[in-house]
Enzyme design. Structure first.
Site, PDB file in Angstrom:
ATOM      1  N   LYS A 120      12.225  -5.574  -7.396  1.00 27.49           N
ATOM      2  CA  LYS A 120      10.862  -5.463  -7.930  1.00 27.49           C
ATOM      3  C   LYS A 120      10.424  -3.987  -7.944  1.00 27.49           C
ATOM      4  CE  LYS A 120       9.720 -10.162  -6.502  1.00 27.49           C
ATOM      5  NZ  LYS A 120       9.065 -11.080  -5.564  1.00 27.49           N
ATOM      6  N   GLN A 163       5.896 -10.717   0.149  1.00 29.37           N
ATOM      7  CA  GLN A 163       7.109 -11.480  -0.146  1.00 29.37           C
ATOM      8  C   GLN A 163       7.202 -12.718   0.749  1.00 29.37           C
ATOM      9  OE1 GLN A 163       9.114 -10.832  -2.712  1.00 29.37           O
ATOM     10  NE2 GLN A 163      10.527 -12.498  -2.268  1.00 29.37           N
ATOM     11  N   ASP A 208       0.643 -12.069  -7.586  1.00 27.23           N
ATOM     12  CA  ASP A 208       1.544 -13.212  -7.438  1.00 27.23           C
ATOM     13  C   ASP A 208       0.830 -14.521  -7.765  1.00 27.23           C
ATOM     14  OD1 ASP A 208       4.230 -13.137  -6.836  1.00 27.23           O
ATOM     15  OD2 ASP A 208       3.901 -12.537  -4.756  1.00 27.23           O
TER      16      ASP A 208
END
Ligand code: GUN
Length: 292
Positions: free
Chosen positions: A54, A98, A121
């Site tokens: 990412k 994450q 997200d």
């Protein structure tokens, strides 16, 4: 083989070029460079690889990334303090924590601490809640589900009234994909480990999204001829002929399914590149939402 192979790499590359152009346009008009903060807690090897890719993708499109790593035994308060600090940092437009987090940490509380304007997200309970409700719109849609929908929208002029079967009900993929399919007016069935007569249910699918994490579980005779298959699974299977001793396969037996389906995503090179492209897109959008 009859199916068209949906080239996630090519679609993802095209999206990345669009994001790169959008970043350049911001800079040309004197606006700030978008910034993404990644938060990695612990040393899960897969998470380390994902976060690194990412960050690399950010650099390639001109998005600044700020990597934060906390030890496996970081406390709830430490993680929340970091999120609060990132919420207040004007150079950070998006925050990605994450998942999975090490056990002992309260995931819901940490995701709730992220400012919804920086929730690239789309996992903040308010964003997910809005996704689930009629007449409401989340600020951000989770990245893998957004990538799945992007591919499906290329395959179908409309999903209205189609039978969509989602294998898996995870917070990250299965459930948000199902919500997006409902919003697109598909008739949606969510299957999971307790589903009875699974092959029969899957055989009703015009659209199949597989996200269960079981290597090559879906076989040829489960598939309705002409179905479109999006395979989100990434599973390792032993393979002594490969340098690493394994290869990656999806949740669908690709060679078999490709004989019956109209279109199918490969693994790797299917949904994966779209996930990252959607994260970049969300981060650029976060920056422009925060200009106002
Ligand atoms: N773990 C697996 N997929 C994802 C994702 O899309 N976002 C985050 N934050 N964690 C993940």
């Amino acid at each position: 083989m009859t199916a068209t192979i949906i080239d996630g790499k090519a679609i993802g590359d095209e999206l990345r070029r669009e994001v790169a152009a959008g970043v350049q346009q911001r800079l040309d008009s004197g606006k700030s460079r978008p910034g993404l903060a990644t938060v990695l807690v612990g040393e899960n090897p897969a998470s380390q690889v994902y976060v690194k890719s990412k960050q690399k993708a950010c650099a390639e499109v001109g998005i600044e990334s700020f990597g934060h790593e906390l030890p496996r035994d970081a406390s709830q308060a430490e993680v929340e303090r970091l999120v609060t600090q990132l919420n207040a940092d004007p150079a950070v437009n998006g925050i990605l924590v994450q998942l999975p987090l090490p056990s002992g940490l309260d995931e819901e509380k940490i995701l709730s601490a992220i400012s919804i304007e920086k929730d690239v997200d789309g996992f903040h309970p308010i964003n997910i809640g809005r996704l689930a409700q009629k007449g409401r719109d989340p600020l951000f849609v989770p990245c893998t589900p957004a990538g799945v929908m992007y591919m499906l929208e290329k395959e179908f002029p409309s999903l209205e009234g189609l039978n969509a079967v989602v294998l898996g009900r995870s917070n990250i993929v299965g459930m948000p994909v199902a919500l997006l399919l409902v919003r697109a007016n598909a008739t949606v069935t969510i299957c999971h480990s307790r589903t009875k007569n699974l092959p029969d249910v899957v055989r009703s699918a015009d659209v199949l999204v597989a996200a269960v994490g079981k290597a090559e579980m879906v076989r040829k005779d489960w598939i309705k001829p002409g179905a479109v298959i999006i395979d989100v699974g990434i599973n390792r299977v032993e393979d002594a002929t490969k340098p690493r001793g394994y290869r990656l396969v999806g949740d669908v037996c690709f060679d078999e399914a490709a004989e019956v389906a109209r279109a199918i995503t490969p693994v790797p090179g299917g949904v994966g590149p779209l996930t990252i492209a959607m994260l970049l897109r969300n981060t650029l959008r976060a920056a422009s939402l925060q200009d106002a």
